[in-house]
Design an enzyme around this catalytic site. Structure first.
Site, PDB file in Angstrom:
ATOM      1  N   SER A   1      -4.056  -1.352   3.395  1.00 20.27           N
ATOM      2  CA  SER A   1      -5.154  -0.584   2.833  1.00 20.27           C
ATOM      3  C   SER A   1      -4.983   0.872   3.217  1.00 20.27           C
ATOM      4  O   SER A   1      -4.343   1.184   4.235  1.00 20.27           O
ATOM      5  CB  SER A   1      -6.487  -1.106   3.388  1.00 20.27           C
ATOM      6  OG  SER A   1      -7.541  -0.189   3.160  1.00 20.27           O
TER       7      SER A   1
ATOM      8  N   LYS B   1      -5.373  -3.711   9.294  1.00 27.67           N
ATOM      9  CA  LYS B   1      -4.585  -3.170   8.192  1.00 27.67           C
ATOM     10  C   LYS B   1      -3.486  -2.237   8.697  1.00 27.67           C
ATOM     11  O   LYS B   1      -2.403  -2.159   8.095  1.00 27.67           O
ATOM     12  CB  LYS B   1      -5.497  -2.451   7.191  1.00 27.67           C
ATOM     13  CG  LYS B   1      -6.413  -3.402   6.424  1.00 27.67           C
ATOM     14  CD  LYS B   1      -5.626  -4.460   5.669  1.00 27.67           C
ATOM     15  CE  LYS B   1      -6.504  -5.365   4.844  1.00 27.67           C
ATOM     16  NZ  LYS B   1      -5.749  -6.379   4.063  1.00 27.67           N
TER      17      LYS B   1
ATOM     18  N   TYR C   1     -11.370  -4.022  10.509  1.00 25.76           N
ATOM     19  CA  TYR C   1     -10.579  -3.968   9.278  1.00 25.76           C
ATOM     20  C   TYR C   1      -9.455  -2.947   9.411  1.00 25.76           C
ATOM     21  O   TYR C   1      -8.306  -3.219   9.065  1.00 25.76           O
ATOM     22  CB  TYR C   1     -11.500  -3.589   8.114  1.00 25.76           C
ATOM     23  CG  TYR C   1     -10.841  -3.636   6.757  1.00 25.76           C
ATOM     24  CD1 TYR C   1     -10.672  -4.845   6.091  1.00 25.76           C
ATOM     25  CD2 TYR C   1     -10.407  -2.468   6.136  1.00 25.76           C
ATOM     26  CE1 TYR C   1     -10.080  -4.894   4.838  1.00 25.76           C
ATOM     27  CE2 TYR C   1      -9.817  -2.504   4.884  1.00 25.76           C
ATOM     28  CZ  TYR C   1      -9.654  -3.719   4.237  1.00 25.76           C
ATOM     29  OH  TYR C   1      -9.057  -3.759   3.001  1.00 25.76           O
TER      30      TYR C   1
END
Length: 289
Positions: free
Chosen positions: A153, A170, A166
């Site tokens: 991401s 990532k 997150y």
């Protein structure tokens, strides 16, 4: 592919870019994974969809003449079984797309709950490790190389685009992509990564709904479209990412490995807030006829 006819004109011949390739797509029941599974199948691949969404995964697999297997990527044996299904079905594995991922509710680093973020780490980070490990084993055994593609991401390269959990998972995927590409290149196995940004998907909508319960998909698209990219303010689509993955899965990217392909409409390469500097302010009188 270009071919010349008897009249000397060039004709574009449609080719299936993954003809007879065998692929496993985790998180392939819907969203980016679903769009990619469809596109791969349209381009001649035999696709195994691995997901926890049994009904949607089974339906999609049937529609593309593929196979579905229930798979929680945080469980190593589930991922191993998905890859084994591909080998049992078609005798090989050419493409592994480690796409499955989840978000979380976020919150301050000062109050982060390690138990809550363990699920994010299990799916986003361990899931990619499991997929890379067992895909590499199958591809080395097959002796013909292959392509492993991981979903990261833009949160991995810019702060403030995702929660702490997150973001860390990532970014870890970027490191694994680089390190595994170094090891596996000698076997002809390429390892690359895609970094989507502002893709209008269920995950994005769910993120917004944590803060605005009744927000619609159209409203999310409008909000993101205001500053999500440099391309006339549009959001990314799941198909945008699918086409990038198709390229990395195909022989067209045969000399590309260890690469992080950012798919963000230019967001991370410039200051979106300063684009007014480049706007054309010329009047008609500036262009004499």
């Amino acid at each position: 592919m270009e071919q010349h006819g008897h009249n000397g004109h060039a004709h574009i011949i449609a080719t299936k870019r993954l003809l007879n390739k065998v692929a496993v797509v985790t998180g392939g029941a819907k969203g980016i994974g679903g769009a990619t599974a469809k596109l791969m199948a349209e381009n001649g691949a035999h696709v195994v969809i691995a997901d926890i969404l049994d009904e949607q995964g089974t339906s999609l697999a049937k529609s593309i003449n593929g196979r579905f297997i229930h798979c929680d990527v945080s469980i190593e044996s589930d991922v191993e079984a998905a890859i084994q299904l591909a080998i049992t079905w078609k005798g090989k594995l050419d493409i592994m797309y480690n796409n499955a991922g989840i978000g979380d509710e976020g919150g301050s680093i000062t109050t982060i709950d390690m138990k809550k973020i363990s699920k994010v780490i299990g799916v986003n980070m361990y899931g990619v490790i499991h997929g890379t490990k067992h895909a590499a084993r199958a591809m080395i055994s097959g002796g013909k190389g292959g392509s492993i593609i991981n979903s990261s991401s833009t949160a991995a390269i810019m702060g403030g685009l995702g929660s702490h959990a997150y973001t860390l998972t990532k970014e870890a995927i970027l490191g694994l992509t680089r390190s595994s590409s170094c090891e596996l290149g000698t076997y002809g196995i390429r390892v690359n990564c895609v970094l989507p940004h502002a893709v209008l998907s269920d995950m994005l909508v769910d993120t917004y709904r944590r803060f605005e319960k009744d927000i619609t998909v159209e409203e999310v698209e409008q909000k993101m479209g205001e500053n999500a990219s440099l391309l006339k303010g549009r959001c990314g689509s799941v198909e945008d990412i699918a086409h990038a993955v198709l390229f990395l899965a195909s022989d067209e990217s045969g000399y590309i490995t260890g690469h992080n392909l950012v798919i963000d409409g230019g967001y991370t390469s410039s200051s979106v807030n300063m684009t007014f500097i480049y706007r054309d302010k010329k009047t008609k009188s500036d262009h004499p006829s």
